[in-house]
Design a protein around this motif. Structure first.
Motif, PDB file in Angstrom:
ATOM      1  N   ASN A   1      12.228 -14.515  -2.647  1.00 34.16           N
ATOM      2  CA  ASN A   1      12.168 -15.590  -1.144  1.00 34.16           C
ATOM      3  C   ASN A   1      11.734 -14.373  -0.084  1.00 34.16           C
ATOM      4  OD1 ASN A   1      12.267 -18.125  -2.444  1.00 34.16           O
ATOM      5  ND2 ASN A   1      14.694 -17.805  -2.657  1.00 34.16           N
ATOM      6  N   ARG A   2      12.787 -13.259  -0.494  1.00 33.46           N
ATOM      7  CA  ARG A   2      12.553 -11.916   0.679  1.00 33.46           C
ATOM      8  C   ARG A   2      11.201 -11.226   0.667  1.00 33.46           C
ATOM      9  NH1 ARG A   2      16.646  -9.558  -1.146  1.00 33.46           N
ATOM     10  NH2 ARG A   2      15.621  -7.682  -2.039  1.00 33.46           N
ATOM     11  N   LEU A   3      10.482 -11.768  -0.199  1.00 30.06           N
ATOM     12  CA  LEU A   3       8.471 -11.147  -0.397  1.00 30.06           C
ATOM     13  C   LEU A   3       7.635 -12.202   0.128  1.00 30.06           C
ATOM     14  CD1 LEU A   3       6.817  -9.594  -1.363  1.00 30.06           C
ATOM     15  CD2 LEU A   3       6.509 -10.324  -3.251  1.00 30.06           C
ATOM     16  N   LEU A   4       8.313 -12.997  -0.248  1.00 27.68           N
ATOM     17  CA  LEU A   4       7.216 -15.138   0.544  1.00 27.68           C
ATOM     18  C   LEU A   4       7.328 -14.653   1.616  1.00 27.68           C
ATOM     19  CD1 LEU A   4       8.253 -17.234  -2.269  1.00 27.68           C
ATOM     20  CD2 LEU A   4       5.819 -15.869  -1.970  1.00 27.68           C
TER      21      LEU A   4
ATOM     22  N   GLU B 284      12.755   6.567 -12.681  1.00 25.34           N
ATOM     23  CA  GLU B 284      11.746   5.391 -11.603  1.00 25.34           C
ATOM     24  C   GLU B 284      11.785   4.575 -12.015  1.00 25.34           C
ATOM     25  OE1 GLU B 284       8.084   7.753 -10.355  1.00 25.34           O
ATOM     26  OE2 GLU B 284       9.648   8.988  -9.267  1.00 25.34           O
ATOM     27  N   ARG B 285      11.115   3.320 -11.339  1.00 30.22           N
ATOM     28  CA  ARG B 285      10.290   1.157 -12.024  1.00 30.22           C
ATOM     29  C   ARG B 285       8.722   1.785 -12.452  1.00 30.22           C
ATOM     30  NH1 ARG B 285      14.846  -0.456 -12.548  1.00 30.22           N
ATOM     31  NH2 ARG B 285      16.496  -0.875 -10.573  1.00 30.22           N
ATOM     32  N   GLU B 286       8.670   1.081 -13.318  1.00 29.60           N
ATOM     33  CA  GLU B 286       7.051   0.393 -13.865  1.00 29.60           C
ATOM     34  C   GLU B 286       6.282   0.520 -12.578  1.00 29.60           C
ATOM     35  OE1 GLU B 286       7.475  -1.195 -17.434  1.00 29.60           O
ATOM     36  OE2 GLU B 286       8.526   0.436 -18.267  1.00 29.60           O
ATOM     37  N   GLY B 287       6.731  -0.295 -11.772  1.00 29.96           N
ATOM     38  CA  GLY B 287       5.618  -1.264 -11.108  1.00 29.96           C
ATOM     39  C   GLY B 287       6.225  -2.829 -11.431  1.00 29.96           C
ATOM     40  N   VAL B 288       5.283  -3.593 -10.290  1.00 31.73           N
ATOM     41  CA  VAL B 288       4.170  -4.947 -11.155  1.00 31.73           C
ATOM     42  C   VAL B 288       3.709  -5.572  -9.957  1.00 31.73           C
ATOM     43  CG1 VAL B 288       6.328  -5.206  -9.310  1.00 31.73           C
ATOM     44  CG2 VAL B 288       5.450  -7.578 -11.254  1.00 31.73           C
ATOM     45  N   VAL B 289       2.827  -6.331 -10.785  1.00 31.92           N
ATOM     46  CA  VAL B 289       1.456  -6.599 -10.149  1.00 31.92           C
ATOM     47  C   VAL B 289       1.796  -8.326 -10.144  1.00 31.92           C
ATOM     48  CG1 VAL B 289      -0.835  -6.988 -10.384  1.00 31.92           C
ATOM     49  CG2 VAL B 289       0.345  -5.444 -10.367  1.00 31.92           C
ATOM     50  N   LEU B 290       1.638  -8.867  -8.972  1.00 32.74           N
ATOM     51  CA  LEU B 290       2.101 -10.133  -8.220  1.00 32.74           C
ATOM     52  C   LEU B 290       0.799 -10.347  -7.807  1.00 32.74           C
ATOM     53  CD1 LEU B 290       4.857 -11.112  -6.279  1.00 32.74           C
ATOM     54  CD2 LEU B 290       4.054  -9.038  -6.702  1.00 32.74           C
ATOM     55  N   LYS B 291       0.309 -12.097  -7.502  1.00 33.16           N
ATOM     56  CA  LYS B 291      -0.729 -12.479  -6.946  1.00 33.16           C
ATOM     57  C   LYS B 291       0.567 -13.459  -5.932  1.00 33.16           C
ATOM     58  CE  LYS B 291      -4.851 -11.635  -9.272  1.00 33.16           C
ATOM     59  NZ  LYS B 291      -6.038 -12.383  -9.691  1.00 33.16           N
ATOM     60  N   LEU B 292      -0.084 -14.062  -4.653  1.00 30.95           N
ATOM     61  CA  LEU B 292       0.554 -14.894  -4.429  1.00 30.95           C
ATOM     62  C   LEU B 292      -0.723 -16.439  -3.622  1.00 30.95           C
ATOM     63  CD1 LEU B 292       2.836 -12.975  -1.645  1.00 30.95           C
ATOM     64  CD2 LEU B 292       3.552 -14.151  -4.382  1.00 30.95           C
ATOM     65  N   GLY B 293      -0.104 -17.203  -3.870  1.00 31.88           N
ATOM     66  CA  GLY B 293      -2.066 -18.127  -3.936  1.00 31.88           C
ATOM     67  C   GLY B 293      -0.963 -19.220  -2.139  1.00 31.88           C
TER      68      GLY B 293
ATOM     69  N   ASP C 131       2.972  -2.070   6.519  1.00 31.67           N
ATOM     70  CA  ASP C 131       4.359  -1.450   6.097  1.00 31.67           C
ATOM     71  C   ASP C 131       5.610  -1.559   6.169  1.00 31.67           C
ATOM     72  OD1 ASP C 131       3.615   0.147   3.407  1.00 31.67           O
ATOM     73  OD2 ASP C 131       5.373   1.025   4.566  1.00 31.67           O
ATOM     74  N   ARG C 132       6.188  -1.981   7.710  1.00 28.57           N
ATOM     75  CA  ARG C 132       7.433  -1.566   7.849  1.00 28.57           C
ATOM     76  C   ARG C 132       7.961  -3.256   7.505  1.00 28.57           C
ATOM     77  NH1 ARG C 132       4.672  -2.923  11.974  1.00 28.57           N
ATOM     78  NH2 ARG C 132       4.753  -4.358  13.644  1.00 28.57           N
ATOM     79  N   PHE C 133       7.059  -4.263   7.362  1.00 33.71           N
ATOM     80  CA  PHE C 133       8.142  -4.859   7.232  1.00 33.71           C
ATOM     81  C   PHE C 133       8.023  -5.067   5.694  1.00 33.71           C
ATOM     82  CE2 PHE C 133       4.358  -6.836  10.412  1.00 33.71           C
ATOM     83  CZ  PHE C 133       5.680  -7.349  11.283  1.00 33.71           C
ATOM     84  N   PHE C 134       7.580  -4.969   4.778  1.00 34.66           N
ATOM     85  CA  PHE C 134       7.803  -5.001   3.115  1.00 34.66           C
ATOM     86  C   PHE C 134       8.709  -3.530   2.894  1.00 34.66           C
ATOM     87  CE2 PHE C 134       3.335  -6.582   3.148  1.00 34.66           C
ATOM     88  CZ  PHE C 134       3.595  -7.157   2.459  1.00 34.66           C
ATOM     89  N   ARG C 135       8.796  -1.993   3.714  1.00 40.41           N
ATOM     90  CA  ARG C 135       9.303  -0.988   3.729  1.00 40.41           C
ATOM     91  C   ARG C 135      11.196  -2.604   4.346  1.00 40.41           C
ATOM     92  NH1 ARG C 135       8.558   3.043   0.795  1.00 40.41           N
ATOM     93  NH2 ARG C 135       5.876   3.265   0.766  1.00 40.41           N
ATOM     94  N   ASP C 136      11.209  -2.666   5.389  1.00 39.94           N
ATOM     95  CA  ASP C 136      12.710  -3.409   5.218  1.00 39.94           C
ATOM     96  C   ASP C 136      13.652  -4.416   4.754  1.00 39.94           C
ATOM     97  OD1 ASP C 136      12.579  -1.754   8.301  1.00 39.94           O
ATOM     98  OD2 ASP C 136      11.795  -3.567   9.096  1.00 39.94           O
ATOM     99  N   ALA C 137      12.232  -4.982   3.542  1.00 43.17           N
ATOM    100  CA  ALA C 137      12.747  -6.241   3.276  1.00 43.17           C
ATOM    101  C   ALA C 137      13.188  -5.969   1.683  1.00 43.17           C
ATOM    102  CB  ALA C 137      11.236  -7.315   2.501  1.00 43.17           C
ATOM    103  N   GLY C 138      12.591  -4.593   1.307  1.00 40.75           N
ATOM    104  CA  GLY C 138      12.775  -3.881   0.149  1.00 40.75           C
ATOM    105  C   GLY C 138      11.901  -3.567  -0.622  1.00 40.75           C
ATOM    106  N   PHE C 139      10.386  -3.425  -0.580  1.00 37.39           N
ATOM    107  CA  PHE C 139       9.485  -3.296  -1.174  1.00 37.39           C
ATOM    108  C   PHE C 139       8.435  -2.075  -1.218  1.00 37.39           C
ATOM    109  CE2 PHE C 139      10.935  -8.214  -0.554  1.00 37.39           C
ATOM    110  CZ  PHE C 139      10.528  -8.488  -2.198  1.00 37.39           C
ATOM    111  N   ALA C 140       8.246  -1.424  -1.869  1.00 35.63           N
ATOM    112  CA  ALA C 140       7.350  -0.013  -1.368  1.00 35.63           C
ATOM    113  C   ALA C 140       6.284  -0.513  -2.409  1.00 35.63           C
ATOM    114  CB  ALA C 140       7.748   0.923  -1.840  1.00 35.63           C
TER     115      ALA C 140
END
Length: 408
Positions: free
Chosen positions: A139-142, A178-187, A222-231
């Protein structure tokens, strides 16, 4: 107090797993309570193996992962269009008691009434795929898109794709922490906002890199995503129009002009999609076999034939040269050989005529008259005249002319 949130999560997930919508990511956790087991403090106590009922594996669009942090298994995926209901068989194993149980789960799939027409593709470097199963984090990402980048999609924004970056071809990080990374799509069905279009133009020069190192590039948002915890990995950021892709997919079979545009959209859409085994082209190794084995063998055979011919003709030339040698050369060779033997015999006689010192001393000691008998025992061949007398020439036989004048 610790049991109540877990019980609430189980009830909510069991109620939500009855029906899944096409083109939308579903997540179904597998917990010990599904087999009437209780967690006894060890997260790795239970293991699960899901598969299609009466089949050895899962369908292509369903994936399974196991979280080491909470010991749960997760089934996730995106039901494709026109997918029928199916049954899954889940086998659980208790490592403590080696008890196994089997449960059957029914997945009901329904068509989503308003599927997404516009999609945003993202790659998050600092998370694993199981981290995105947390509803609060998702929900934070959305909310980043709903409140800042794509406010028009507030009503129908949802996740249309979710997969680990390693499963799609990315490399494992060098550090195990380190994390593996994740790929996602928002529609969504709403068109892209001006902020998203400007963001794509900003990161478009990075598309040729396919994947950027971590913290390689930071954008204006980039600041919006960094504040939510996403790189985010901005090299993988894409805007995809699914409706245009579907329409061009049908037109590409009839019109040639739209093929290039369709291929460009497909390339931008599937940059993180791993090809299936059937799509991998088959390679023929006939040319490599001919180049590495047959060609050197032919060259070696040709060299052996040429060398054999050279040696054969050279031997024949030597034989002909020996047969054509004239008789004068043979006579000259005989004369030289005879002179050499004469000189060798003279040298041997000179060495034999040299009187040893022992013989001379013996003569002096025995010069008295009483030893006249010993004097007569000295050979007569040691005289001065006989030492330098050459040996007669070797016998060469009678010739035809001299044999006629011999009288017997």
């Amino acid at each position: 107090m610790k049991f109540f949130p877990l019980l609430f999560l189980l009830v909510s997930t069991c109620a939500a797993q009855d029906t899944f919508l096409t083109t939308k990511v579903f997540v179904m956790p597998i917990v010990p309570s599904l087999f009437n087991w209780t967690l006894q403090g060890h997260t790795s106590q239970y293991t699960y193996r899901p598969s299609l009922l009466n089949a050895p594996d899962l369908p292509d669009w369903i994936h399974y992962t196991h979280s080491r942090s909470n010991g749960k298994g997760y089934l996730y995926g995106v039901p494709p269009m026109k997918q029928n209901d199916l049954e899954l068989e889940i086998v659980g194993l208790n490592k403590g008691t080696y008890e196994t149980q089997c449960e059957t789960v029914l997945l009901k799939v329904e068509e989503k009434p308003d599927p997404a027409k516009y999609e945003v593709q993202l790659k998050i470097d600092n998370l694993n795929v199981e981290d995105m199963f947390d509803e609060l984090r998702m929900n934070r990402l959305l909310d980043v898109f709903r409140n800042n980048l794509w406010p028009q999609s507030h009503a129908d924004l949802y996740v249309t794709f979710l997969e680990s970056a390693v499963q799609l071809g990315a490399r494992l990080p060098l550090s195990p922490n380190e994390r593996e990374g994740v790929v996602l799509k928002l529609g969504s069905q709403v068109e892209f906002s001006a902020a998203l279009i400007e963001l794509q133009e900003e990161v478009k020069p990075l598309w040729k890199l396919l994947s950027c190192p971590r913290d390689f590039k930071r954008t204006t948002v980039d600041r919006f995503f960094r504040d939510a915890g996403f790189a985010l990995d901005w090299c993988a950021f894409r805007l995809v129009i699914t409706e245009e892709l579907s329409s061009l997919r049908h037109l590409a079979h009839h019109e040639v002009g739209v093929v290039d545009h369709y291929n460009n959209l497909i390339e931008s859409d599937t940059i993180w999609s791993a090809p299936s085994k059937a799509e991998v082209p088959q390679r023929s190794y006939v040319n490599e076999f001919v180049a590495t084995i047959l060609v050197p063998m032919l060259i070696m055979i040709c060299l052996v034939i040429i060398l054999s011919l050279i040696l054969c003709f050279h031997h024949e030339g030597i034989s002909k040269r020996n047969k054509q040698m004239p008789a004068v050369q043979m006579v000259q060779y005989t004369a030289v050989h005879r002179a050499t033997n004469t000189l060798r015999s003279l040298s041997n006689q000179r060495d034999a005529c040299t009187v040893p010192s022992e013989v001379a001393s013996y003569k002096v000691q025995n010069s008295s008259p009483s030893n006249t008998l010993l004097k007569t025992t000295i050979p007569r061949t040691v005289g001065e005249n006989s030492c330098y007398r050459p040996n007669p020439p070797p016998y060469s036989g009678f010739s035809q002319s001299t044999s006629d004048h011999v009288d017997f």
